[in-house]
Write an enzyme that holds these catalytic residues in place. Structure first.
Site, PDB file in Angstrom:
ATOM      1  N   GLU A  14       0.845  -1.185   0.000  1.00  0.00           N
ATOM      2  CA  GLU A  14       0.000   0.000   0.000  1.00  0.00           C
ATOM      3  C   GLU A  14       0.884   1.240   0.000  1.00  0.00           C
ATOM      4  O   GLU A  14       2.073   1.172   0.351  1.00  0.00           O
ATOM      5  CB  GLU A  14      -0.919   0.013   1.228  1.00  0.00           C
ATOM      6  CG  GLU A  14      -0.214   0.169   2.556  1.00  0.00           C
ATOM      7  CD  GLU A  14      -1.174   0.126   3.738  1.00  0.00           C
ATOM      8  OE1 GLU A  14      -2.338  -0.273   3.536  1.00  0.00           O
ATOM      9  OE2 GLU A  14      -0.765   0.495   4.850  1.00  0.00           O
ATOM     10  N   HIS A  38       7.276   0.232  13.203  1.00  0.00           N
ATOM     11  CA  HIS A  38       5.839   0.204  12.943  1.00  0.00           C
ATOM     12  C   HIS A  38       5.057  -0.322  14.147  1.00  0.00           C
ATOM     13  O   HIS A  38       3.922  -0.760  14.008  1.00  0.00           O
ATOM     14  CB  HIS A  38       5.521  -0.633  11.693  1.00  0.00           C
ATOM     15  CG  HIS A  38       6.338  -0.263  10.507  1.00  0.00           C
ATOM     16  ND1 HIS A  38       6.192   0.940   9.843  1.00  0.00           N
ATOM     17  CD2 HIS A  38       7.350  -0.921   9.880  1.00  0.00           C
ATOM     18  CE1 HIS A  38       7.065   0.995   8.846  1.00  0.00           C
ATOM     19  NE2 HIS A  38       7.778  -0.109   8.851  1.00  0.00           N
ATOM     20  N   ARG A  80     -10.178  -6.862  18.540  1.00  0.00           N
ATOM     21  CA  ARG A  80      -9.719  -7.245  19.881  1.00  0.00           C
ATOM     22  C   ARG A  80      -9.508  -5.988  20.711  1.00  0.00           C
ATOM     23  O   ARG A  80      -9.642  -4.864  20.216  1.00  0.00           O
ATOM     24  CB  ARG A  80      -8.405  -8.010  19.790  1.00  0.00           C
ATOM     25  CG  ARG A  80      -7.309  -7.231  19.048  1.00  0.00           C
ATOM     26  CD  ARG A  80      -5.982  -7.955  19.067  1.00  0.00           C
ATOM     27  NE  ARG A  80      -4.996  -7.372  18.172  1.00  0.00           N
ATOM     28  CZ  ARG A  80      -4.251  -6.319  18.437  1.00  0.00           C
ATOM     29  NH1 ARG A  80      -4.396  -5.695  19.599  1.00  0.00           N
ATOM     30  NH2 ARG A  80      -3.372  -5.861  17.574  1.00  0.00           N
TER      31      ARG A  80
END
Length: 617
Positions: A185, A220, A276
């Site tokens: 992406e 990240h 979650r």
């Protein structure tokens, strides 16, 4: 009604869930590997069950063993915490099929959002096809379709590097998640990572509990998070809420979840939905005055959320404490956590306590520290001050980096983005040890040791002790006098084995001292006491590549043998430790003259992996 709950995870999140269960009167069951038998989460639970057979790093991924443990312990519900199994639809089904209550969304919702590629399609988006990427698309981000936590991610700025990045990302994703699917992406250089906390019940009510900014990241993976995300225009905030609710309703979601975005140029770009509880959920809890774990349990029991969600109050900031060395490529650290105390006034979520061992098998996060205050400025200041006063004796941590980050003008003025550490890491990790720490350590060590034999009527040279501090050797000189211990340049006000007070330029300074073998902690400065006569057998040849941490050799460069010519920066060996891959690269152009490393070998920190002799033969 749930009476006994098993947490299918370990460490900090297990302890945090157990705390809520205790408040609700629910009995708790911990699971553990052999390596975790005495871990804090097993000590605070009412019952603990050993998971047999699997290697420590794989134990908590064995859904079949966890379901058996829940049934054996008499649990009637399972909470997955966060991690791999929390987003595993097959595990959720196995829990339900066993007649247990699953504290999480329906398996179908997990499946719909589990793959980032499918999630984007659900939101009307499509990732780039790797084979269609051109130079005009750069930079791009290669990401694992399954999982998260920064694993299986690579930033590509050069088209020629794309094939290698895809290969590396697939290998790491397959190792971490059992799924090597990756996608590509666009990579937005100066974007902000913003997310929305959602909570949905089985009766059609969806809460959007504010925004969080998680832009400060390394590899990240988030390091500092806060709520609400500062400085967002009201219209953009409302758009984020609408998109988050759309994603939640699209999959008939139940329970707590998070919808993540990258915000750049005033626009929101959908990233993924995490089905979650998030690591950073405490900042939302602080701002909205809710217990998200308690709400998860109530939703699972079938209770309805109030039609009107709670109103926000103030600002909260969270910092993740890791046993890692940011100045050395964020290398994970291991060893005994001798002492860990945090000042009052902040929230501490941790899975560690004094005396615990930080091992090689799991993520190196020690704890999360959270501050809440009426304003962002107050919350940031409170958190920075608490971290600065935190006692952390043991492995190297990122504590100093966190304090400096929280006080950096770019952060205090809310001008940060995901490139923060790319720009500022070198400055933020510049060593700044206390120059008086070695003397304080030496005086504490000398206190009471030679009260009669140390002082002499005839003048003699000073006593000298040597320490390593911030990678450099320092000497501390002092004298025994009739009045006690003395040193040049300061007035020694008080000495004791655990406290030294020095007057420096007319100002008294206190130094708290703790010693563990040759490791000495003076306030926040760590020292290593050096022997008077160094052992020559511990020295290595120039060009030696040593394991920066304990781990396992998982890959080696193709065709790598003794005699191979290598170039500076060339990846030679891949070491896996604490759920991350670490590349060992050639320090210089030269020839490989020794290669003790082999794939599959487990090594300790400092183990010789290879030797590169500079120059050409």
């Amino acid at each position: 009604m749930i009476s006994t709950l098993l947490v299918a995870n370990r460490g900090e999140i297990a302890c945090r869930i157990f705390r809520t269960c205790a408040d609700l009167g629910i009995r708790t069951v911990a699971i553990h590997s052999d390596a975790d038998e005495g871990a804090l989460h097993t000590r605070v639970a009412d019952t603990a069950v050993r998971l047999p057979g699997a290697a420590p790093a794989e134990t908590y991924l064995r859904g079949d063993l966890i379901v058996k443990a829940a049934l054996a312990a008499g649990a009637d519900a399972v909470h997955p915490g966060y991690g791999f199994l929390s987003e595993n639809a097959d595990f959720a089904r196995a829990v339900r099929d066993a007649g247990l209550v699953w504290i999480g969304p329906p398996p179908e919702a997990i499946e719909a959002m589990a793959s980032k590629t499918r999630a984007k399609e659900l939101m009307g988006l499509a990732p780039l096809d790797a084979k269609d990427v051109t130079a005009a698309d750069l930079p791009v981000l290669v990401k694992a379709a399954a999982g998260g936590g920064g694993r299986g991610m690579r930033v590509v700025r050069d088209l020629a590097a794309l094939p290698g990045a895809l290969e590396d990302a697939r290998a790491e994703a397959a190792s971490a998640f059992g799924d090597g699917e990756v996608f590509v992406e666009p990579y937005l250089e100066n974007g902000r990572h913003v997310e929305v906390q959602v909570l949905a019940d089985t009766h059609g009510t969806v809460w959007t509990l504010g925004t969080r900014d998680c832009s400060l990241q390394r590899r990240h993976q988030k390091v500092i998070e806060e709520a609400p995300a500062p400085g967002l225009p009201p219209a953009l905030t409302e758009q984020l809420y609408a998109l988050a609710e759309r994603a939640t309703r699209a999959v008939s979601y139940e329970g707590a979840g998070t919808v993540e975005f990258l915000v750049a140029d005033g626009r929101a770009h959908f990233l993924e939905m995490n089905t979650r509880l998030q690591v950073e959920h405490p900042v939302t809890e602080a701002v909205f005055g809710v217990d998200l774990v308690a709400e998860q349990i109530r939703v699972a029991e079938g209770h309805a959320l109030p039609a009107e969600q709670p109103a926000p109050r103030g600002h909260a900031v969270e910092a993740r404490l890791y046993a890692e060395d940011p100045a050395r490529g964020w290398a994970p650290q291991t060893g005994t956590l001798h002492r860990f105390t945090v000042p009052d006034g902040v929230r501490l979520d941790t899975g560690c306590a004094d005396g615990d061992t930080i091992g090689v098998h799991y993520d190196p996060m020690l704890a999360k520290v959270i501050a809440h205050a009426p304003t962002r400025t107050e919350a940031v200041r409170r958190l920075a001050g608490a971290l600065e006063r935190t006692a952390l004796h043991g492995p190297v941590t990122n504590r100093d980096l966190l304090v400096r980050s929280l006080r950096h003008p770019e952060f205090t003025e809310a001008r940060m983005d995901t490139g923060f550490y790319d720009r500022h890491l070198a400055a933020l990790t510049e060593p700044a040890p206390d120059p008086w720490a070695p003397l304080a350590a030496a005086l504490a060590d000398a206190h009471g040791r030679s009260r009669f034999g140390g002082w002499r009527n005839v003048p003699s040279g000073p006593q000298v002790k040597r320490y390593e501090m911030a990678g450099e050797e320092h000497e501390a000189a002092y004298r025994h006098t009739r009045a006690g211990l003395a040193a040049d340049g300061v007035r020694v006000v008080h000495t004791g084995p655990h406290l030294v007070v020095l007057e420096v330029d007319g100002v008294q300074r206190k130094f708290d001292i703790a010693r563990y073998g040759d490791q000495v902690h003076v306030n926040a400065t760590a020292l290593t006491a050096l022997p008077r006569f160094p052992d020559p057998t511990t020295e290595h040849a120039p060009g030696s590549l040593l394991a920066p941490m304990p781990g396992t050799v998982v890959r080696m460069a193709e065709g790598l043998t003794e005699g191979t010519e290598v170039q500076a920066g060339q990846p030679l060996i891949w070491l896996e430790a604490m759920k991350m891959e670490h590349r060992i690269t050639a320090p210089t152009d030269g020839t490989l003259t020794a290669l003790p490393a082999t794939v599959g070998r487990q090594v300790e920190m400092g183990t010789l992996l290879a030797v590169v002799e500079a120059g050409r033969p």
